[in-house]
Every structure is written in C-alpha cells, then in structure tokens.
Scaffold this active site. Sequence first.
Site, PDB file in Angstrom:
ATOM      1  N   GLY A  12       0.874  -1.034  -0.091  1.00  0.00           N
ATOM      2  CA  GLY A  12       0.006   0.011   0.001  1.00  0.00           C
ATOM      3  C   GLY A  12       0.744   1.170  -0.015  1.00  0.00           C
ATOM      4  O   GLY A  12       0.455   2.268   0.599  1.00  0.00           O
ATOM      5  N   ARG A  65     -15.793 -14.538  -9.038  1.00  0.00           N
ATOM      6  CA  ARG A  65     -15.308 -13.124  -9.279  1.00  0.00           C
ATOM      7  C   ARG A  65     -16.847 -12.273  -9.036  1.00  0.00           C
ATOM      8  O   ARG A  65     -16.651 -11.324  -8.439  1.00  0.00           O
ATOM      9  CB  ARG A  65     -14.842 -13.019 -10.671  1.00  0.00           C
ATOM     10  CG  ARG A  65     -14.611 -11.572 -11.065  1.00  0.00           C
ATOM     11  CD  ARG A  65     -13.891 -11.457 -12.392  1.00  0.00           C
ATOM     12  NE  ARG A  65     -12.792 -12.308 -12.304  1.00  0.00           N
ATOM     13  CZ  ARG A  65     -11.398 -11.475 -11.955  1.00  0.00           C
ATOM     14  NH1 ARG A  65     -11.500 -10.342 -11.400  1.00  0.00           N
ATOM     15  NH2 ARG A  65     -10.308 -12.207 -12.039  1.00  0.00           N
ATOM     16  N   ARG A  91      -5.905  -7.536  -8.968  1.00  0.00           N
ATOM     17  CA  ARG A  91      -7.290  -8.194  -9.457  1.00  0.00           C
ATOM     18  C   ARG A  91      -7.879  -7.235 -10.482  1.00  0.00           C
ATOM     19  O   ARG A  91      -7.502  -6.095 -10.612  1.00  0.00           O
ATOM     20  CB  ARG A  91      -8.373  -8.227  -8.281  1.00  0.00           C
ATOM     21  CG  ARG A  91      -8.029  -9.062  -7.077  1.00  0.00           C
ATOM     22  CD  ARG A  91      -8.546 -10.675  -7.239  1.00  0.00           C
ATOM     23  NE  ARG A  91     -10.235 -10.495  -7.492  1.00  0.00           N
ATOM     24  CZ  ARG A  91     -10.775 -11.602  -7.354  1.00  0.00           C
ATOM     25  NH1 ARG A  91     -10.165 -12.841  -7.799  1.00  0.00           N
ATOM     26  NH2 ARG A  91     -11.999 -11.489  -7.677  1.00  0.00           N
ATOM     27  N   ILE A  92      -8.150  -8.251 -11.574  1.00  0.00           N
ATOM     28  CA  ILE A  92      -8.657  -7.614 -12.762  1.00  0.00           C
ATOM     29  C   ILE A  92     -10.054  -7.121 -12.489  1.00  0.00           C
ATOM     30  O   ILE A  92     -10.806  -7.689 -12.048  1.00  0.00           O
ATOM     31  CB  ILE A  92      -8.727  -8.573 -14.113  1.00  0.00           C
ATOM     32  CG1 ILE A  92      -7.178  -8.615 -14.388  1.00  0.00           C
ATOM     33  CG2 ILE A  92      -9.470  -7.800 -15.202  1.00  0.00           C
ATOM     34  CD1 ILE A  92      -7.052  -9.800 -15.530  1.00  0.00           C
ATOM     35  N   HIS A 109       0.044   2.691 -12.993  1.00  0.00           N
ATOM     36  CA  HIS A 109       0.831   1.796 -13.674  1.00  0.00           C
ATOM     37  C   HIS A 109       2.360   2.204 -14.033  1.00  0.00           C
ATOM     38  O   HIS A 109       2.534   3.312 -14.479  1.00  0.00           O
ATOM     39  CB  HIS A 109      -0.017   1.229 -14.905  1.00  0.00           C
ATOM     40  CG  HIS A 109       0.827   0.073 -15.678  1.00  0.00           C
ATOM     41  ND1 HIS A 109       0.598  -1.310 -15.314  1.00  0.00           N
ATOM     42  CD2 HIS A 109       1.657  -0.001 -16.659  1.00  0.00           C
ATOM     43  CE1 HIS A 109       1.201  -1.994 -16.004  1.00  0.00           C
ATOM     44  NE2 HIS A 109       1.801  -1.237 -17.006  1.00  0.00           N
TER      45      HIS A 109
END
EC number: 2.1.2.2
Length: 202
Positions: A12, A65, A91-92, A109
């Site tokens: 985090g 999911r 997670r996607i 990213h």
Amino acid sequence: MHRLGILLSGRGSNFLAIVKAIHERRLLGAEIAVVLSNIEDAPGLAAARELNLPSFAIPSAGHKRAEHDAEMIARLHQHKVDLVCLAGYMRIISPVFVGAFPNRILNVHPSLLPAFPGLDAQGQALKYGAKVAGCTVHFVDEAVDHGVIILQKTVPVHDDDTEATLSARILEQEHRTYPEAISTVLSGEYVIEDRRYVRRKP
C-alpha cells in the site's frame, strides 16, 4: 468533501502517498472513506488500521469473481465512495465493477502506457531496451491497463539499471503523480474527447 475508496493487495505504498498528500494539503477536498483488500494480511490494510481508517478484508481466494465484486461494490457504496483508487490491487476489475463506478476508478501503472501493460512492466521495459520509462495514472475500463490516460511522468532508463533500481525510481514518481492526478479528476475541470483527457481552464 470527496470520499475516496482505496483498493490494495500488498504494502500500500501508493495508498500511504495519498494519505501523506491529504495531510500535507497537496490533495485538497478529499478524504479516505474506506480501505479494502482482497488479501487478509496485506501490510497496507494493517497500515490503514493503524491510521484508524475504516478498513476491511474481503478475501478473493476461493470465491467466484461475481460474488467477490458484488461484495466490494456494496462496501464501497456503503461508505458513499465518490472515487475508487486502485493502489496495488492485484485483481482485474470486471465490467460489472467498472459499470458501478463509470469513469470513477483510477489506477497507477509503472509504465508509459500504452507501452508495457500488464505484469512486470519495468522488466518489459528493460528487456525491450527502452531509454525512457515512467508511470501512468488512468481511468479503469474493461480492458487491462487500457483506460483513458490522465497523467504521465517519465523516468530515464540508465545503462546500468536493474529491474529493482528502475522500479524504485518509477515508484517515487508514482507517489507524486497519483495524488496530483486524483486532484485533477476531483476538480471536474476536464473533458474526455475520444481517448483524450483534456484539462479545461477553470
């Protein structure tokens, strides 16, 4: 006051950078409403609890999911979250999740998208021989590392770089860039034209 929901799976560090930016008044008009993790023992979740922030583990292992996403969405709505910030959330995000918060989910990213999406972006940059790397804050859509780009910062790639040294320099920029991007989104002073995020003059 805009309410942020933080999603994380690990240490985090970007979450803590957001906390620091709020405390230093570099990110105004925002508060962290809730911190969620799909990993019960994520260090970032422990850090959130030390800060007395509402924080919950919603384990993803062993759960479908759709069921997991429904629980995450419900918890975010329960805490009246305005903007969802992924901070190392591994997670996607499903289309249902994206649909619940359209243009209100952000991610950072460690590459200059659209180059090197997915895992190990820093390693991909080194293997490709890139001379410039960096980070990207973008809206999250149904595809991986694909949404509209909000802000990017560059980092030079040195000849003697390793994945560890390059990653560390990129992470420094992530910590600066993410709060700045959140601030621009919360200002509402932008429009999206096709795939372009365009700042408007106040």
